[in-house]
Design a protein around this motif. Structure first.
Motif, PDB file in Angstrom:
ATOM      1  N   TRP A 163     -43.626  18.527   0.332  1.00 34.53           N
ATOM      2  CA  TRP A 163     -43.393  17.783   1.574  1.00 34.53           C
ATOM      3  C   TRP A 163     -42.300  16.731   1.370  1.00 34.53           C
ATOM      4  CZ3 TRP A 163     -43.028  18.008   6.350  1.00 34.53           C
ATOM      5  CH2 TRP A 163     -43.114  16.916   7.197  1.00 34.53           C
ATOM      6  N   MET A 164     -42.310  16.082   0.211  1.00 25.74           N
ATOM      7  CA  MET A 164     -41.275  15.088  -0.091  1.00 25.74           C
ATOM      8  C   MET A 164     -39.896  15.750  -0.132  1.00 25.74           C
ATOM      9  SD  MET A 164     -40.354  12.007  -0.732  1.00 25.74           S
ATOM     10  CE  MET A 164     -41.916  11.169  -1.056  1.00 25.74           C
ATOM     11  N   LYS A 198     -38.813  16.564   3.501  1.00 27.13           N
ATOM     12  CA  LYS A 198     -38.420  15.338   4.216  1.00 27.13           C
ATOM     13  C   LYS A 198     -37.079  14.828   3.709  1.00 27.13           C
ATOM     14  CE  LYS A 198     -41.947  12.726   3.413  1.00 27.13           C
ATOM     15  NZ  LYS A 198     -42.784  11.499   3.430  1.00 27.13           N
ATOM     16  N   LEU A 199     -36.929  14.806   2.403  1.00 26.50           N
ATOM     17  CA  LEU A 199     -35.686  14.309   1.815  1.00 26.50           C
ATOM     18  C   LEU A 199     -34.496  15.164   2.239  1.00 26.50           C
ATOM     19  CD1 LEU A 199     -34.286  12.377  -0.205  1.00 26.50           C
ATOM     20  CD2 LEU A 199     -34.821  14.031  -1.995  1.00 26.50           C
ATOM     21  N   ALA A 258     -34.227  17.108   4.958  1.00 28.53           N
ATOM     22  CA  ALA A 258     -33.969  16.992   6.393  1.00 28.53           C
ATOM     23  C   ALA A 258     -33.259  15.680   6.727  1.00 28.53           C
ATOM     24  CB  ALA A 258     -35.282  17.099   7.172  1.00 28.53           C
ATOM     25  N   MET A 259     -33.729  14.576   6.162  1.00 22.11           N
ATOM     26  CA  MET A 259     -33.106  13.280   6.446  1.00 22.11           C
ATOM     27  C   MET A 259     -31.702  13.207   5.839  1.00 22.11           C
ATOM     28  SD  MET A 259     -35.205  11.717   8.337  1.00 22.11           S
ATOM     29  CE  MET A 259     -34.421  10.108   8.344  1.00 22.11           C
ATOM     30  N   PHE A 272     -36.987   6.704  -1.861  1.00 19.37           N
ATOM     31  CA  PHE A 272     -36.751   7.716  -0.828  1.00 19.37           C
ATOM     32  C   PHE A 272     -35.497   7.392  -0.029  1.00 19.37           C
ATOM     33  CE2 PHE A 272     -37.273   9.326   3.517  1.00 19.37           C
ATOM     34  CZ  PHE A 272     -37.443  10.674   3.267  1.00 19.37           C
ATOM     35  N   VAL A 295     -32.042   9.608   0.166  1.00 22.54           N
ATOM     36  CA  VAL A 295     -31.461  10.078   1.430  1.00 22.54           C
ATOM     37  C   VAL A 295     -30.006   9.629   1.549  1.00 22.54           C
ATOM     38  CG1 VAL A 295     -31.541   9.813   3.939  1.00 22.54           C
ATOM     39  CG2 VAL A 295     -33.648  10.257   2.674  1.00 22.54           C
ATOM     40  N   THR A 342     -31.771  18.352  -4.206  1.00 25.37           N
ATOM     41  CA  THR A 342     -32.830  17.342  -4.119  1.00 25.37           C
ATOM     42  C   THR A 342     -33.597  17.242  -5.434  1.00 25.37           C
ATOM     43  OG1 THR A 342     -34.351  19.000  -3.176  1.00 25.37           O
ATOM     44  CG2 THR A 342     -33.143  17.606  -1.632  1.00 25.37           C
ATOM     45  N   ASP A 346     -40.549  14.376  -6.122  1.00 24.17           N
ATOM     46  CA  ASP A 346     -40.256  15.567  -5.342  1.00 24.17           C
ATOM     47  C   ASP A 346     -40.977  16.762  -5.960  1.00 24.17           C
ATOM     48  OD1 ASP A 346     -38.633  15.620  -7.645  1.00 24.17           O
ATOM     49  OD2 ASP A 346     -37.320  17.086  -6.695  1.00 24.17           O
TER      50      ASP A 346
END
Length: 242
Positions: free
Chosen positions: A28-29, A32-33, A35-36, A107, A111, A179, A189
């Protein structure tokens, strides 16, 4: 959701030896990382492409320096430089202003760092795509009375995306895999979770293979979305060719 993914990959929750939640949080991390970071990279890419195509020489020079620097230095080196320099500058600022010490969230740092690095690649992608849009389309929109923002939103952007999507897809895939580098700045991650699980269970190879399969599942899902976007933005061209 995570258990269904594991079943699809032919793995059971029992084979995770209790590290399923850790891997789920790491996955999930990573999502999210990615996508942002993509949002930041696209924004910087659009700004960079606009600067490179600008009539202002200073903007063109700054954009050229940005893309040359980023594309010429390894991502790992840039990540370390950006992350630690940001913290150093922020510490100097807080000391000068006599504020309390502020520590950058890993985080947010990940990003901004990934977005800044891959913004250079998106700059070239968008610049080429904008140049591929027939100039007559823009001139017609200008003659019709559309303002600059309206011309970009209504005329340039939809046609630009048709040419940019292959490059966007490639950049996204590379950034998604990049990532894994954020583990060096302390972000938990997917790779970090797999390493921790592997070292704790003495089965590092097994959990790294599992992480690779999860990355493969994410990239496969991304390919489906990218193909849908390509069909959507190319819908009008196929009828025109016929």
């Amino acid at each position: 959701m995570f258990e269904n993914l594991l079943n699809t990959l032919g793995l059971s929750a029992f084979s995770l030896k209790g590290f399923g939640p850790l891997l789920m949080e790491g996955t999930w991390m990573t999502i999210k990382l990615s996508a942002m970071s993509l949002l930041v990279a696209v924004l910087l890419g659009l700004l960079g492409a606009s600067a490179k195509l600008s009539k202002v020489k200073l903007l063109r020079l700054l954009a050229q320096c940005y893309t040359t620097l980023i594309r010429g230095v390894p991502d790992l080196v840039l990540m370390l430089l950006i992350f630690y320099s940001l913290q150093t500058w922020l510490t100097s600022l807080t000391d000068y202003m006599e504020w309390e010490y502020i520590e950058i969230n890993p985080f947010s740092a990940g990003v901004l760092t990934l977005g800044f690095i891959y913004g250079a690649y998106f700059t070239e992608t968008f610049r080429g795509a904008i140049l591929a849009v027939p100039r007559g389309q823009v001139e017609a929109a200008t003659a019709y009375g559309l303002k600059r923002g309206q011309r970009f939103r209504i005329v340039v952007f939809p046609q630009m995306m048709r040419y940019a999507l292959p490059g966007i897809g490639n950049n996204w895939m590379v950034m998604l895999k990049a990532t894994a580098l954020v583990s060096i700045i302390g972000l938990a991650d997917l790779v970090k979770a797999a390493q921790d699980a592997g070292k704790s269970s003495y089965q590092l190879f097994y959990f790294l293979v599992l992480a690779a399969l999860i990355y493969l599942a994410i990239t496969s899902a991304s390919n489906v979305i990218l193909r849908w976007l390509e069909r959507r933005y190319a819908a009008g061209t196929r009828e025109a060719v016929r």
